[in-house]
Scaffold this active site. Sequence first.
Site, PDB file in Angstrom:
ATOM      1  N   GLY A 400     -68.305  30.986  -8.444  1.00 28.69           N
ATOM      2  CA  GLY A 400     -67.027  30.374  -8.109  1.00 28.69           C
ATOM      3  C   GLY A 400     -67.081  29.573  -6.824  1.00 28.69           C
ATOM      4  CB  SER A 401     -64.293  28.658  -4.552  1.00 23.57           C
ATOM      5  OG  SER A 401     -63.473  28.216  -5.612  1.00 23.57           O
ATOM      6  CB  THR A 402     -68.955  31.659  -2.736  1.00 25.60           C
ATOM      7  OG1 THR A 402     -69.515  31.751  -4.043  1.00 25.60           O
ATOM      8  CG2 THR A 402     -68.021  32.819  -2.499  1.00 25.60           C
TER       9      THR A 402
END
Length: 731
Positions: A400-402
């Site tokens: 995801g957004s990491t």
Amino acid sequence: MLAKKKKKPFVPFRINVIFFVVFLLFSLLIIRLGIVQIVHGENYKQEIKKTHDVSISIPVPRGKILDRNGNLIVGNQPLKAITYTRPQLIKPDDIHKIAKTLAKLIKKDTEEDLKAITKRDRKDFWILKHPNKAKSKITKQDEENLKKEKLDKKEYDQRIYKLILERITKKEMNSFSIKELEVLAIYREMLSGYPLTPQIIKNKNVTDEEIAVIGENLESLPGVDITTDWERYNVYRDKEGFAPLGSILGRITTSREGLPLELAEYYQALGYSRNDRVGKSYLEYQYEDVLRGQKEKIINKMDQAGKVVDSVVVSKGKRGNDIVLSPDMEFQQKVEDIITKTLSRLSQPYLDRAFVTAMNPYTGEILAMAGKQREKNKDTGQFEFNDFALGNMITSYAMGSTVKGAMVLTGYQTGAISLNDNIIKDEALVFKGTQSKSSWRSTAFGYINDLYALERSSNVYMFKLAMRIGGQRYYIPNGPLSIDKVEALKKLRYNFAQFGLGVKTGIDLPGEQIGFSGGIPQFAGNVLDFGIGQFDTYTPLQLVQYISSIGNGGFRVQPHLAKEIREPSDKIDELGPIVQEVGPNVLNKLDMKKEWIERVQEGLRLVVNAPNGTGYGSIKNKQLKIAGKTGTAEALYDGPVPHNPGLMLWNLTFAGYAPYDHPEIALSVVVPWSTTDKNMHPNLDIADEVFKAYFDLKKKREKNDTQSTKKEIIIDKTNKQHEGKDDTNSD
């Protein structure tokens, strides 16, 4: 009367000849014996006394494994042991007799002992005990057929033995009593290994009574001896058998297993014996050459009958070197407790695991590598949290957004944005024939820069970066998504690999996985998904290497568990001299400008510390100066719990470091397969607690060190005062 004529005794000529021949033969024999004794006697005496040397090696205990503070993690537990050293020349019947005698004195009938007996062991033993019945299984026709093949004696005997083995029935193979099987269990151990090399017969649960009775009967047990052996043990293992770092430390083979079959030739070329214990997984395997030690080498002088007439120690044995690991076991335990408590309060059917890897971003030292997996105990039916630290490097997930920090830097590196041109409009994207793609918030963010995109985790910003990298700079509502998928993913994966995403990190462990590459997708929209971490998958270990590369200013550092290699010490409370220090190893420098990296560092700081940041509310320990990136990825479930095909769940992640102005610790947190992404942030709760645990422990240690220093100063002053008084008195 005339006197009768006296007859002369008659001796046939042939008898005289025989006597003469016998006389000659005896004469020749006497002469020959005289020559043997007088002329060659000394030579034959020397031949009888002639010996030959046989070199043998005696195994030694392995080196210890310790944590960064010198606390023992894995050591060697001494064991009472019974051994047998097989002579070079001895018949199987004689070994069998010793085994029968030994079986009367010791117990070797555990389930493990009997289970180790193979079908071949049973057949060989049946032939030994029933030689006549075994011979009767060979017919004259068998013998004639084999003679036609014109085999030499060795080949002939082998073929006969093979035929007998094939004809032993299941009933005959299982005809042994428990006592006979106990003898067989001893007999098979006595035959394994090399001649003149001690072989372990029993080293588990050896009683004092067994040691005593064997000591009293050693004269009637040739080759049998009592000695001390060792077994590997983990200091931190609890009563359930779980231990911190347990899956990472690995295991060694038992003396019964010996060398792994697939590596036997390799190890034997290095001087190992077949029954030597070697590392068979992970750290024990990786550092086998360090931990193995140097065997004691002995030269045995053998006479012509195969008996040992003298032994000389050529070189004394030396225990293996010790490995000091970079993790702090107290910190490791705290991290594992945090994960366990978090998983315990999450009653979700599919969320069964969580991972944390903590690393020094400048040196690559692994400070903690923890993973827990909830599994049902087959015996009790209760759920347990088993060690799954290994999952940090062998399992991968959509993060995801990491990964948006890497995406922004890729945008800078490819020219999709620049320091003077980084404003992009966050809006709902509708391409021809596809569903709308937008950020997580119901209302769009509007025109934003890269910092705000990281702070608020804008998906659309990353989508448009991917479009630009793929050759489409402008978005046209309801228009086509006309990007070069191949070229876009080539550039994206190349740049992500600079951070360690999608490639091996280089950790000093075997079996590291690189995650899953989605290849070239059918739909161009998946290229946009790549930009928000929802296409390729990565391991938690890759995630911490990625965030470290940003935190340390642009260097991808190789993670490592080994910190030092030391010689063994004779003192329990002291470490031996350092043989090797494992220093930082920079795998590559990011091909990106310092200003770009600093820009992303600022964005990661805002994520946690700005009021609108996605990590602001859940990460509460602001005094620790934490920077990082939160992540949520919708992903296809592929776990162990039975489920309907196509089940989509949420992976909750975090990657960050602290303090943000000069980080000491970087960490990744991965909590996969949550049924919801709303109103729960176990990933951020874990990260917050792990950071706090690290700095609390550091503070406690510094306080203890200060107090210790003060005590040393006081003691030193007191000693000097006493010395002064003594000097005055002496004057």
